[in-house]
Design an enzyme around this catalytic site. Sequence first.
Site, mmCIF file in Angstrom:
data_model
loop_
_atom_site.group_PDB
_atom_site.id
_atom_site.type_symbol
_atom_site.label_atom_id
_atom_site.label_comp_id
_atom_site.label_asym_id
_atom_site.label_seq_id
_atom_site.Cartn_x
_atom_site.Cartn_y
_atom_site.Cartn_z
ATOM 1 N N ARG A 8 -13.719 0.440 -4.318
ATOM 2 C CA ARG A 8 -12.479 0.451 -3.542
ATOM 3 C C ARG A 8 -12.736 -0.288 -2.227
ATOM 4 O O ARG A 8 -13.765 -0.096 -1.587
ATOM 5 C CB ARG A 8 -12.050 1.887 -3.252
ATOM 6 C CG ARG A 8 -10.720 1.969 -2.506
ATOM 7 C CD ARG A 8 -10.357 3.409 -2.210
ATOM 8 N NE ARG A 8 -9.133 3.485 -1.428
ATOM 9 C CZ ARG A 8 -8.663 4.606 -0.886
ATOM 10 N NH1 ARG A 8 -9.326 5.749 -1.064
ATOM 11 N NH2 ARG A 8 -7.556 4.589 -0.196
ATOM 12 N N HIS A 9 -11.823 -1.167 -1.865
ATOM 13 C CA HIS A 9 -11.983 -1.951 -0.646
ATOM 14 C C HIS A 9 -12.251 -1.067 0.564
ATOM 15 O O HIS A 9 -11.898 0.120 0.602
ATOM 16 C CB HIS A 9 -10.743 -2.809 -0.390
ATOM 17 C CG HIS A 9 -9.500 -2.006 -0.140
ATOM 18 N ND1 HIS A 9 -9.227 -1.418 1.081
ATOM 19 C CD2 HIS A 9 -8.465 -1.691 -0.953
ATOM 20 C CE1 HIS A 9 -8.076 -0.778 1.004
ATOM 21 N NE2 HIS A 9 -7.586 -0.924 -0.218
ATOM 22 N N GLY A 10 -12.866 -1.661 1.603
ATOM 23 C CA GLY A 10 -13.064 -0.941 2.856
ATOM 24 C C GLY A 10 -11.740 -0.616 3.528
ATOM 25 O O GLY A 10 -10.676 -1.125 3.137
ATOM 26 N N SER A 12 -8.520 -0.588 5.466
ATOM 27 C CA SER A 12 -7.661 -1.675 5.947
ATOM 28 C C SER A 12 -7.042 -1.303 7.289
ATOM 29 O O SER A 12 -7.103 -0.145 7.731
ATOM 30 C CB SER A 12 -6.546 -1.963 4.937
ATOM 31 O OG SER A 12 -5.547 -0.947 4.991
ATOM 32 N N ARG A 60 -7.533 -7.464 1.355
ATOM 33 C CA ARG A 60 -8.504 -6.419 1.654
ATOM 34 C C ARG A 60 -9.514 -6.228 0.531
ATOM 35 O O ARG A 60 -10.691 -5.949 0.794
ATOM 36 C CB ARG A 60 -7.784 -5.115 1.997
ATOM 37 C CG ARG A 60 -6.799 -4.588 0.949
ATOM 38 C CD ARG A 60 -5.881 -3.565 1.584
ATOM 39 N NE ARG A 60 -4.991 -2.868 0.658
ATOM 40 C CZ ARG A 60 -3.778 -3.306 0.331
ATOM 41 N NH1 ARG A 60 -3.329 -4.455 0.815
ATOM 42 N NH2 ARG A 60 -3.018 -2.574 -0.484
ATOM 43 N N GLU A 87 -2.910 -2.815 -5.676
ATOM 44 C CA GLU A 87 -2.611 -1.419 -5.360
ATOM 45 C C GLU A 87 -1.251 -1.033 -5.949
ATOM 46 O O GLU A 87 -0.439 -1.892 -6.309
ATOM 47 C CB GLU A 87 -2.615 -1.243 -3.833
ATOM 48 C CG GLU A 87 -2.265 0.146 -3.313
ATOM 49 C CD GLU A 87 -3.192 1.231 -3.832
ATOM 50 O OE1 GLU A 87 -3.133 1.537 -5.043
ATOM 51 O OE2 GLU A 87 -3.941 1.800 -3.016
ATOM 52 N N HIS A 182 -8.383 -1.212 -5.578
ATOM 53 C CA HIS A 182 -7.650 -0.299 -4.697
ATOM 54 C C HIS A 182 -7.687 1.132 -5.232
ATOM 55 O O HIS A 182 -7.968 1.365 -6.406
ATOM 56 C CB HIS A 182 -6.211 -0.779 -4.574
ATOM 57 C CG HIS A 182 -6.118 -2.210 -4.161
ATOM 58 N ND1 HIS A 182 -6.010 -2.606 -2.845
ATOM 59 C CD2 HIS A 182 -6.170 -3.356 -4.888
ATOM 60 C CE1 HIS A 182 -5.978 -3.931 -2.775
ATOM 61 N NE2 HIS A 182 -6.072 -4.405 -3.996
#
Length: 232
Positions: A8-10, A12, A60, A87, A182
């Site tokens: 999962r992205h850092g 945002s 992101r 997402e 996401h």
Amino acid sequence: MRRLVLLRHGESIWNRDNLFTGWTDVDLSDAGVDEAEEAARRLRAQNFEIDVCFTSVLTRAIRTLWIVLEQNDLRWLPVHRSWRLNERHYGALQGLNKDEMREKVGKEQVHEWRRSYATRPPALEEDDERHPRRDRRYKHVAGTHLPSCESLKDTVDRVLPYWLERIEPVLMQGRTPMISAHGNSLRGLVKYLDDVSDDEIPGFEIPTGKPLVFELDDNLRPTDRYYLEGKD
């Protein structure tokens, strides 16, 4: 044994500011960059080998992947981007503050929008500037596929065809993919892989920037699942 990495992205900018984000294309916060760098370190500390990468078309997730590849000298790896890994689309809620919406419509309603499996949030109007039909990156996607809002169920239904058509074949070839995406698109994959019930999956949360590894058998059924830990 076959392995899959979900990332999962850092954090945002809008995660930081407690805003509904969805398909709005916002970048990582400073903390999110740090989380992506920590993910890179965890992969490196475990000598974890990735063969191919998949990500959404949102900044992101892409930037998180870039940071991981950059810091592990893996810029050469193939990267495939797809809107299907985006997402969940939060419709007309996008850009609104979650706490302010709780004050306006009640905690129960916001909880229903965020955590139920099949309830959709209020939809964007077709002529809204935020609608994906107006975004160049989706111009090759059939209009009937572009959402005005989505439930978690809708997100799962969107992600699974890409999993079956593009990612499963990579695993069957014996290669190790990493998916940088996401919270809800990855939640959908976890639901499918672990056969999590509709009632239980909304409560499953993947932390930002922490690699989640699945070990799979030859039929791509999970034998183990764990987060990569760093080494001192």
